[in-house]
Design a protein around this motif. Structure first.
Motif, mmCIF file in Angstrom:
data_model
loop_
_atom_site.group_PDB
_atom_site.id
_atom_site.type_symbol
_atom_site.label_atom_id
_atom_site.label_comp_id
_atom_site.label_asym_id
_atom_site.label_seq_id
_atom_site.Cartn_x
_atom_site.Cartn_y
_atom_site.Cartn_z
ATOM 1 N N CYS A 1 59.476 72.525 -13.575
ATOM 2 C CA CYS A 1 58.117 72.694 -13.055
ATOM 3 C C CYS A 1 57.077 72.119 -14.024
ATOM 4 O O CYS A 1 56.985 72.539 -15.178
ATOM 5 C CB CYS A 1 57.838 74.174 -12.807
ATOM 6 N N LYS B 1 51.941 75.360 0.349
ATOM 7 C CA LYS B 1 53.032 74.689 1.081
ATOM 8 C C LYS B 1 52.541 73.427 1.809
ATOM 9 O O LYS B 1 51.456 72.923 1.540
ATOM 10 C CB LYS B 1 53.727 75.673 2.023
ATOM 11 N N GLU B 2 53.383 72.947 2.699
ATOM 12 C CA GLU B 2 53.173 71.629 3.318
ATOM 13 C C GLU B 2 51.850 71.531 4.078
ATOM 14 O O GLU B 2 51.045 70.623 3.829
ATOM 15 C CB GLU B 2 54.350 71.341 4.257
ATOM 16 N N GLY C 1 48.745 71.529 1.976
ATOM 17 C CA GLY C 1 48.513 70.405 1.065
ATOM 18 C C GLY C 1 48.931 70.672 -0.361
ATOM 19 O O GLY C 1 48.454 70.019 -1.293
ATOM 20 N N GLN C 2 49.866 71.610 -0.559
ATOM 21 C CA GLN C 2 50.316 71.919 -1.923
ATOM 22 C C GLN C 2 51.336 70.878 -2.374
ATOM 23 O O GLN C 2 52.316 70.615 -1.680
ATOM 24 C CB GLN C 2 50.957 73.314 -1.956
ATOM 25 N N THR C 3 51.078 70.272 -3.522
ATOM 26 C CA THR C 3 51.995 69.254 -4.051
ATOM 27 C C THR C 3 52.732 69.723 -5.302
ATOM 28 O O THR C 3 53.742 69.137 -5.667
ATOM 29 C CB THR C 3 51.248 67.947 -4.366
ATOM 30 N N VAL C 4 52.215 70.738 -5.974
ATOM 31 C CA VAL C 4 52.899 71.298 -7.145
ATOM 32 C C VAL C 4 53.226 72.758 -6.816
ATOM 33 O O VAL C 4 52.321 73.565 -6.561
ATOM 34 C CB VAL C 4 52.026 71.214 -8.412
ATOM 35 N N ASP C 5 54.524 73.073 -6.830
ATOM 36 C CA ASP C 5 54.968 74.395 -6.391
ATOM 37 C C ASP C 5 54.911 75.426 -7.515
ATOM 38 O O ASP C 5 55.933 76.043 -7.887
ATOM 39 C CB ASP C 5 56.382 74.301 -5.803
ATOM 40 N N ASN D 1 53.751 80.100 -4.938
ATOM 41 C CA ASN D 1 52.555 79.901 -4.107
ATOM 42 C C ASN D 1 51.978 81.256 -3.726
ATOM 43 O O ASN D 1 52.549 82.302 -4.064
ATOM 44 C CB ASN D 1 52.878 79.041 -2.878
ATOM 45 N N ASP E 1 42.044 68.964 -13.964
ATOM 46 C CA ASP E 1 42.922 68.230 -13.056
ATOM 47 C C ASP E 1 43.015 66.772 -13.512
ATOM 48 O O ASP E 1 42.010 66.151 -13.866
ATOM 49 C CB ASP E 1 42.388 68.312 -11.619
ATOM 50 N N HIS F 1 42.364 75.766 -7.609
ATOM 51 C CA HIS F 1 41.479 74.637 -7.906
ATOM 52 C C HIS F 1 40.043 75.157 -7.977
ATOM 53 O O HIS F 1 39.625 75.944 -7.126
ATOM 54 C CB HIS F 1 41.478 73.617 -6.756
ATOM 55 N N ASN G 1 45.801 75.839 -2.323
ATOM 56 C CA ASN G 1 46.621 75.171 -1.321
ATOM 57 C C ASN G 1 48.007 75.834 -1.292
ATOM 58 O O ASN G 1 48.522 76.239 -2.334
ATOM 59 C CB ASN G 1 46.764 73.686 -1.650
#
Ligand code: AMP
Ligand code: ZN
Length: 114
Positions: free
Chosen positions: A4, A89-90, A93-97, A49, A30, A102, A87
């Motif tokens: 991770c 999951k898919e 718009g989550q890209t880092v689990d 998440n 970021d 933010h 964000n």
């Protein structure tokens, strides 16, 4: 968690522009800012998440949010405000689990999201 990227940032194994850290959280800018102010607040613990927030770990989420708003004020967002986004999951718009808040500020942001 071994693979991770945010666990590695929290542990210092991957460089980041840290704004704040303590024994349970870290905040850093970021890498691809979408606003003049754009930073992330994460727990050190690998929570994937917001679907994993429950009665037991919700106090930690509360502390993450309080720190996010404190830092937003320190970075000049108190008067005009900011956006606090999680964000998930898919479809979210989550890209880092690894759970992250933010904080985006410093310019007006559109709504609704695309
Ligand atoms: P999300 O799409 O909500 O999962 O957000 C992940 C965020 O992490 C994105 O805004 C990325 O720009 C940011 N990001 C990815 N890798 C890094 C990194 N190494 N340092 C700082 N931010 C990162
Ligand atoms: Zn992690």
């Amino acid at each position: 968690m071994a693979d991770c990227i945010f666990c590695k940032i929290a542990e210092g194994g991957i460089p980041s522009k840290k704004i704040y850290e303590d024994d349970e959280m870290t905040a850093f800018y970021d890498a691809f800012p979408q606003a003049p102010v754009h930073f992330l607040v994460i727990p050190r613990k690998h929570i994937r998440n917001i679907m994993e927030i429950d009665a037991e770990n919700s106090p930690l989420l509360g502390r993450l949010l309080v720190k996010a708003q404190e830092l937003s004020k320190e970075l000049g967002c108190e008067e005009k405000g900011a956006r606090f986004v999680v964000n998930c999951k898919e479809h979210g718009g989550q890209t880092v689990d690894h759970l992250h808040i933010h904080v985006l500020g410093g310019r007006p942001l559109g709504w609704p999201p695309g």
